[in-house]
Each structure stands twice: as structure tokens, then as C-alpha cells.
Enzyme design. Structure first.
Site, mmCIF file in Angstrom:
data_model
loop_
_atom_site.group_PDB
_atom_site.id
_atom_site.type_symbol
_atom_site.label_atom_id
_atom_site.label_comp_id
_atom_site.label_asym_id
_atom_site.label_seq_id
_atom_site.Cartn_x
_atom_site.Cartn_y
_atom_site.Cartn_z
ATOM 1 N N CYS A 195 0.538 -1.089 -0.470
ATOM 2 C CA CYS A 195 -0.134 0.121 -0.090
ATOM 3 C C CYS A 195 0.179 1.558 -0.021
ATOM 4 O O CYS A 195 1.540 1.454 -1.160
ATOM 5 C CB CYS A 195 -0.642 -0.181 1.024
ATOM 6 S SG CYS A 195 -2.284 0.970 1.241
ATOM 7 N N HIS A 228 -3.608 -4.848 1.004
ATOM 8 C CA HIS A 228 -2.978 -6.055 2.887
ATOM 9 C C HIS A 228 -2.792 -7.243 2.569
ATOM 10 O O HIS A 228 -3.406 -7.819 3.513
ATOM 11 C CB HIS A 228 -3.854 -5.234 3.617
ATOM 12 C CG HIS A 228 -3.745 -3.230 3.683
ATOM 13 N ND1 HIS A 228 -2.366 -2.392 4.166
ATOM 14 C CD2 HIS A 228 -4.483 -2.314 2.893
ATOM 15 C CE1 HIS A 228 -2.547 -1.410 4.078
ATOM 16 N NE2 HIS A 228 -3.771 -1.729 3.411
ATOM 17 N N GLU A 242 -1.431 -8.782 5.151
ATOM 18 C CA GLU A 242 -1.171 -8.590 6.673
ATOM 19 C C GLU A 242 -2.795 -8.381 7.226
ATOM 20 O O GLU A 242 -3.151 -8.686 8.505
ATOM 21 C CB GLU A 242 -0.294 -7.252 7.432
ATOM 22 C CG GLU A 242 -0.488 -5.839 7.164
ATOM 23 C CD GLU A 242 -0.986 -5.781 5.756
ATOM 24 O OE1 GLU A 242 -0.776 -6.040 4.538
ATOM 25 O OE2 GLU A 242 -0.869 -3.906 5.583
#
Lengths: 229, 92
Positions: free
Chosen positions: A85, A202, A204
Site C-alpha cells: 500500500c 493488504h 497482513e
């Protein structure tokens, strides 16, 4: 594999990626942007967030933080660098990755799940991923429209530098599957040397079973396995 | 010598400018229907001290190329104006 996560003023996904990488068994340290010592990490992670408040352009000011000199040298030595990002935006601004991330074509901040298809398995980040399936990974950005001038885009495609493309839940590319207007539905790219990676989604945020989606962990796990050259 | 650089940074012509497009719509809603195009960029004003105009110009060019504008998506136009002492605190 030892990971170092850079923290800039305004980073806000540093703790998420820290937890996610630790969760899958990585050794992780945080690196302050004003330091220049990378603490012998194998992979530098540039996390998401709003470094320097996104002032001027996303990532534009962060790329001149002291630690970025060391990151540049690390990448030139062949060390791994992974931007997610805002991290992706910073790496394009730093010239470590090709192209630029422009304002989404609908002018909105978009926060939702997207589906990704693996475009190449010829990188550490994607080498063991399944090209036949889709990976459900959330995005959260206002400037994620991947752009590169025509010749550069052709070069990126010819070199197989596209890591992921946006698709729909059934794995089809098309207008509705592309959330932000990225050229060629590009969600992530690598550099020509294939040691620097960037992606807008993302992983994560999709790496813990308690949150109902572990597709992101599948991607992050790839970094733990060294591939034979 | 003091100089003031007035810099305009604009999205490249060939790129879609969603901000400009939204404002175009707003202008139309305001009743101004004859607008042909709207592009939105930013204006940056820099005060800089240098021995010569050439030196100031070179530094401002570096600033524009490396930080203020990203040539992949933007172009810039820059005007360098020598400043009199009286002008240093207030802009014209």
C-alpha cells in the site's frame, strides 16, 4: 528469514504486518525511518499507512527519509524489499519499482475485499502460490490506480513483472473487478531484478483465522522459503 | 540574494484527472455549462537564498525534478523572481 519493518511518521500498518509475519514464524524487528542501520535483515518491509500525512504526493517525502538510502543499497545488493500500500507508493517514488499510483478513478477512498490472481510465480513472493485460484485480500487506499507510460507498461508486461491482477470472485478479469482503474488490472509489481515487490492490497489484514480470512498468510508465507536460484 | 520560485505542478495531459472531472461536474451544477475541461494541480511557492539567479534556478529545478513533481504523472512550470528586501515578508 529476518524481516525489518520501517516505521515512518504516519505508518499505521506496521504493527499488523509485524504480528502477521511473527505469526507465520518469521523473525521480525522494527526499523525507525531516521536510522540507517538495517540490522542485517534479509527483507525490508515498507508498511502501509499515511507516511508524512500523504503530503505533496503519497510516499514522496518518505522516500527521502535517512533509512531509504540504506534500503536503496540493500536492494542494489539483491536484498529483498517488500512494500504494501503506502509502502508500494514509497517504493515507486524512490524509483525502486516502476510506475506510479494515481488517485482512484472514482475519486474515492476504497476499503473492501478484492480478489487477486497470481500473474507470475517467478518471484520469491509468489513462487509457491496457486495460479488457478483467487486470493481474497482487502484494499484500503485512495491512490492505488497503477499507471505507467505505454512503453514502460509494455516492458513491465514483457519482463513478467506483474505479480497480481484484480479479478472477480470467479477469477475473471474485467471492468467491475478492477476497483481503482489500474492499467491492465495491476495490483502489484516487482522490479526487473525481481527482488523488490510492491502491492496495493493488504495481505497482513488477511492473515489471522480469527478474522475469518487467511489468504494473506498464504502469500506472506512464501517469503519464509528461500528459492534456489 | 533572495528569490521566490512560483511553481505549478499539474497532472500530465494524457492522464485522467478525477478531481478535475468532479469539479467540472460541480461547475455544471452551479450553472456554468460552457466549461470544456478542468485540470487540478498544485501551486508551490518557495523562498530561496543564493548567490546568483543561475544557482537558485538550478536548485529549484532539482527540487522540482526530485521531490515537488513526479515526472511519471506530473509536469511542472516554474518562475523564479528576484526579491527586494521589502518583499520578503509579504507576498504581492
Amino acid at each position: 528469514m529476518k524481516f525489518g519493518i520501517i516505521v515512518f511518521p504516519g505508518s499505521n500498518c506496521d504493527e499488523d504486518i509485524y504480528q502477521a509475519l511473527q505469526h507465520i514464524g518469521g523473525q521480525v524487528v522494527k526499523l525507525w525511518h531516521k536510522d540507517t542501520d538495517l540490522q542485517n535483515v534479509d527483507c525490508v518491509v515498507v508498511p502501509g499507512g499515511f507516511s508524512y500525512g500523504d503530503y505533496l504526493r503519497s510516499g514522496a517525502i518518505a522516500r527521502f527519509s535517512p533509512i531509504m538510502q540504506s534500503v536503496q543499497a540493500h536492494a542494489e545488493r539483491g536484498g529483498y524489499v517488500y512494500g504494501i500500500c503506502n509502502g508500494f507508493q514509497i517504493l515507486t517514488e524512490a524509483g525502486l519499482l516502476p510506475g506510479a499510483l494515481l488517485r482512484n478513478n472514482n475519486q474515492k477512498f476504497i476499503c473492501k475485499n478484492t480478489y487477486l490472481k497470481v500473474a507470475t510465480t517467478d518471484t520469491l513472493l509468489t513462487h509457491g502460490l496457486d495460479r488457478k485460484r483467487t486470493y481474497k485480500i482487502p484494499i484500503a487506499h485512495a491512490e492505488g490506480r497503477f499507471y505507467a507510460p505505454k512503453e514502460l507498461l509494455a516492458e513491465i508486461e514483457a519482463n513478467n513483472q506483474v505479480l497480481f491482477r484484480y479479478v472477480d470472485a470467479h477469477g475473471k478479469q474485467g471492468a467491475d473487478a478492477n476497483p481503482n482503474g489500474s492499467l491492465n488490472d495491476i495490483a502489484g509489481v516487482c522490479n526487473a531484478k525481481r527482488n523488490v515487490f510492491g502491492m496495493m492490497p493488504h495481505p497482513e489484514r488477511a492473515a489471522d483465522a480469527r478474522l475469518g480470512n487467511t489468504d494473506g498468510a498464504e502469500i506472506l508465507k512464501m517469503l519464509l522459503q528461500k528459492i534456489e536460484a | 540574494m533572495k528569490f521566490r520560485a512560483e511553481i505549478d505542478v499539474m497532472p500530465l495531459q494524457e492522464l485522467l484527472d478525477p478531481q478535475g472531472k468532479a469539479v467540472h461536474l460541480g461547475l455544471s451544477n452551479l450553472g456554468i455549462k460552457n466549461v470544456k475541461d478542468v485540470r487540478i494541480g498544485k501551486h508551490i511557492s518557495i523562498e530561496i537564498e543564493a548567490d546568483t539567479q543561475e544557482e537558485a534556478q538550478a536548485q529549484v529545478d532539482t527540487a522540482c525534478k526530485k521531490l515537488l513533481a513526479n515526472p511519471v504523472m506530473e509536469y511542472y512550470e516554474c518562475m523564479l523572481i528576484p526579491m527586494l528586501e521589502a518583499q520578503t515578508t509579504t507576498h504581492a
